[in-house]
Scaffold this motif. Structure first.
Motif, short mmCIF file in Angstrom:
data_model
loop_
_atom_site.label_atom_id
_atom_site.label_comp_id
_atom_site.label_asym_id
_atom_site.label_seq_id
_atom_site.Cartn_x
_atom_site.Cartn_y
_atom_site.Cartn_z
N GLY A 248 46.41 25.95 41.70
CA GLY A 248 47.15 26.18 42.93
C GLY A 248 47.97 27.45 42.90
O GLY A 248 47.94 28.25 43.85
N ILE A 249 48.71 27.67 41.81
CA ILE A 249 49.53 28.88 41.70
C ILE A 249 48.65 30.13 41.73
O ILE A 249 48.98 31.13 42.38
N THR A 250 47.53 30.07 41.04
CA THR A 250 46.63 31.23 40.99
C THR A 250 46.05 31.55 42.35
O THR A 250 45.96 32.72 42.74
N LEU A 251 45.66 30.53 43.10
CA LEU A 251 45.14 30.77 44.46
C LEU A 251 46.19 31.42 45.34
O LEU A 251 45.87 32.30 46.15
N ASP A 261 36.28 35.43 44.67
CA ASP A 261 36.82 35.87 43.38
C ASP A 261 38.12 35.14 43.06
O ASP A 261 38.36 34.78 41.90
N ALA A 262 38.96 34.91 44.07
CA ALA A 262 40.21 34.19 43.85
C ALA A 262 39.93 32.76 43.40
O ALA A 262 40.60 32.24 42.50
N HIS A 267 39.75 28.53 39.35
CA HIS A 267 39.00 27.52 38.60
C HIS A 267 39.03 27.82 37.11
O HIS A 267 39.23 26.92 36.27
N SER A 268 38.85 29.07 36.74
CA SER A 268 38.87 29.45 35.32
C SER A 268 40.24 29.20 34.71
O SER A 268 40.34 28.80 33.54
#
Length: 330
Positions: A248-251, A261-262, A267-268
């Motif tokens: 969530g934070i990364t998105l 790509d986001a 996911h990674s």
């Protein structure tokens, strides 16, 4: 003739239902604990083959394009291997001293300091998305991990657990170079068109390899649930929480990177190669940390099916609004 084709048919069926088949493989891995000792010696080979399939599954042309314009991939890699672990390190130091035991510090390290799992590009492809950015991210993070992981192991565990940076670098280099050469050889022999047409079969092979990996990783999990069901269920729930927090934070942070790509980066970030870090410690980790590593496979295996509907909606092109709908009536 049918018997000869039957294995290919089975593998392709597994590939067509790969996200659901991963759940089944995880359950079967828990159900056959006696086989784990047979599979453990082949864990390195399984990791190598999973990375080879990732190189086969993803078209190399867009991956090379990402690597030739490396800034987004480098920023994404630094986010995974530097920013998130640094934030976790600061959080550990802010918590009361008695609350942060060596087991917990090592668990936090496994959660946020490892590169993505080798099958992350394959998982992204299983969700019907372009996995080229995910594979480029995997390559770069594997190159950077020997530089970052030993530092954060020292910081998070106060020097109690150390990683041999040279051994880790050699292991990762061997995986990268060997799997890339094998994938290129297979691609040259079979041909690009047949590789692309056989995408479902590659996904099916991924499922089979991950089932074998689950056999080893799930060793002792069934016994743990029988002996301490509340503790095991709580840890399993926390592994999902940790994965979704990072996703969530990364998105949110990388929403302008481009939706596909986001999502690949998010996911990674939630699917870390904890097994690689466990191997970096020589396989000698506390019992609670091992239980977290084993139960941490649950979100890794289940995320493709859980996230597939969201991934399709999140990455779908925005539909242009009807221009006339906002035009005031005259």
């Amino acid at each position: 003739m049918f018997l000869l084709k039957l294995p290919l048919i089975v593998v392709e069926r597994l590939g067509r239902h790969a996200p659901f088949a991963l759940w089944i493989s995880l359950a079967l891995g828990m159900g056959f604990p006696g086989l784990s000792e047979l599979v453990r010696p082949f864990l390195g080979s399984l990791v190598f083959l999973l990375l080879t399939l990732a190189f086969l599954r993803v078209d190399p042309v867009p991956v090379i394009a990402h690597l030739r314009r490396p800034l987004p991939v480098i920023l994404a890699s630094l986010w995974m291997l530097l920013v998130l672990p640094l934030a976790a390190t600061l959080l550990l130091h802010l918590l009361p001293t008695g609350l942060v035991t060596p087991d917990i510090a090592l668990i936090v390290f496994l959660i946020c300091a490892a590169p993505p799992v080798m099958s992350a590009p394959g998982f992204i492809a299983m969700m019907g998305l372009n996995a080229s950015f995910g594979l480029a991210l995997l390559i770069v993070t594997m190159m950077l991990t020997p530089l970052t992981a030993p530092v954060f192991a020292e910081l998070m565990t106060a020097g109690e657990m150390q990683i041999d940076a040279t051994a880790l670098a050699l292991r990762l280099a061997g995986y990268l170079v060997g799997s890339l050469l094998l994938a290129r050889t297979v691609r040259a022999v079979i041909g690009k068109d047949r590789i692309q047409a056989g995408g479902m079969r590659i996904d099916g092979l991924n499922v089979l390899l991950l089932f074998c990996f689950a056999l080893a990783a799930m060793d002792g999990v069934a016994d743990s649930f029988a002996a301490s069901p509340l503790l095991s269920a709580s840890i399993a729930a926390l592994t999902f929480f940790a994965a979704f927090v990072q996703i969530g934070i990364t998105l949110i942070v990388f929403r302008k990177l481009g939706r596909q790509d986001a999502f690949a980066l998010a996911h990674s970030s939630g699917s870390r190669n904890m097994g690689l870090m466990v191997a970096g410690f020589g396989g000698h980790i506390p019992e609670l940390t091992w239980l977290w590593f084993a139960l941490g496979q649950f979100p890794i295996y289940m995320l493709p099916m859980l996230l597939k509907p969201f991934a399709r909606r999140f990455t779908a092109p925005k539909q242009p609004r009807d221009a006339g709908a906002d035009t005031p009536l005259e």
